[in-house]
Design an enzyme around this catalytic site. Structure first.
Site, mmCIF file in Angstrom:
data_model
loop_
_atom_site.group_PDB
_atom_site.id
_atom_site.type_symbol
_atom_site.label_atom_id
_atom_site.label_comp_id
_atom_site.label_asym_id
_atom_site.label_seq_id
_atom_site.Cartn_x
_atom_site.Cartn_y
_atom_site.Cartn_z
ATOM 1 N N HIS A 158 0.843 -1.197 0.000
ATOM 2 C CA HIS A 158 0.000 0.000 0.000
ATOM 3 C C HIS A 158 0.880 1.251 0.000
ATOM 4 C CE1 HIS A 158 -3.189 -2.812 1.208
ATOM 5 N NE2 HIS A 158 -4.033 -1.892 0.784
ATOM 6 N N LYS A 162 -0.383 4.710 4.653
ATOM 7 C CA LYS A 162 -1.204 3.742 5.395
ATOM 8 C C LYS A 162 -0.570 3.468 6.748
ATOM 9 C CE LYS A 162 -3.657 -0.665 4.937
ATOM 10 N NZ LYS A 162 -4.939 -0.040 5.360
#
Length: 270
Positions: A158, A162
């Site tokens: 990600h 995040k």
């Protein structure tokens, strides 16, 4: 639909909030009823549509659900666990439905969601992509056929912003595989490896995490044997796929009673 579902978007100026506004604006049967940001935000009082290039919506960004409680039927929340749980308490008090995409809940938080589902309708999923939810079903089949004799590894990536790891989606994938094999993920999961680890235990499920750049979300589950391996992967290139799924879940939830549901329910995959 004569009476569209009025949606309150939490964190409307964040990464997911912006695409949720876009998805709702482009969908039939739903409208933006309220748009929320944290108290003190510079965008409070601005038109949510104009701020995000969607044109004038006539919905001014608020800092309190209570101030706009008569303007919406459903809350869509992709924020943080502590924020979502506070919003859940409001939803319970005012009988509002919720679609929750927040990840990183501890056991107490998950228990609170389960208890709330006895009184209001909630869709709670780690991932609202239709493709990811299809992957969950494929993983179940792969685990039944290959899980007992292969090494199982889950790799996820990600964007740099995040804050939780592994991702909620990766953990859900691990749960699907572990449950299919009759294992407890809490006991068999291995989160990263370093140093002299010894040989791999066949009964473990490994997790590896990547955080880099602007990756929207990539997940691969590997079933590796000697001489061959099967990899089941999903790659998201736009957050709009998650937003569209959340809106779909909200429209489905409007036809349901109280209960704690997930995207497998929404997509009739159970």
């Amino acid at each position: 639909m004569d009476n569209p579902i009025r949606v309150a978007v939490m964190g409307c100026n964040g990464r997911m909030g912006k695409v949720l506004l876009e998805a709702i604006t482009n969908a039939d049967g739903v409208v933006v009823g309220a748009a929320l940001e944290r108290p003190g935000s510079a965008v409070i009082g601005l038109d949510a549509g104009e701020l995000n290039g969607l044109g004038k919506l006539g919905v001014m960004i608020s800092d309190s659900l209570d101030k706009v409680r008569d303007e919406f039927d459903l809350i869509i929340d992709f924020t943080r666990p502590e924020v979502t749980l506070a919003n859940l308490a409001f939803a319970l008090a005012h009988q509002k439905q919720m679609v929750i995409g927040t990840t990183g809940f501890d056991d107490a938080g998950k228990a609170a969601l389960k208890e709330a589902g006895k009184q209001i309708g909630i869709v709670f999923a780690s991932n609202y992509s239709v493709g990811v939810n299809l992957v969950f079903k494929l993983l179940e089949q792969a685990a039944k056929v290959m899980g007992d004799y292969t090494d199982i590894e889950i790799i996820e990536g990600h964007h740099r912003h995040k804050v939780d790891a592994p991702s909620g989606t990766a953990l859900s994938m691990g749960e699907v595989v572990a449950k299919t094999l009759g294992r407890d993920l809490k006991e068999c999961a291995v989160y990263g490896r370093e140093g002299i680890t010894g040989e791999r235990d066949r009964n473990t499920i490994g997790f590896a995490t990547i955080r880099a750049g602007d990756m929207v979300g990539e997940h691969t589950v590997m079933f590796a044997d000697i001489g061959e391996r099967v990899e089941i992967s999903h790659k998201a290139s736009s957050r709009l796929t998650f937003a569209n799924g959340a809106v779909r879940a909200g429209k489905w939830l409007g036809q349901q009673g109280a209960g704690l549901y997930d995207m497998q329910d929404v997509l009739s995959l159970k």
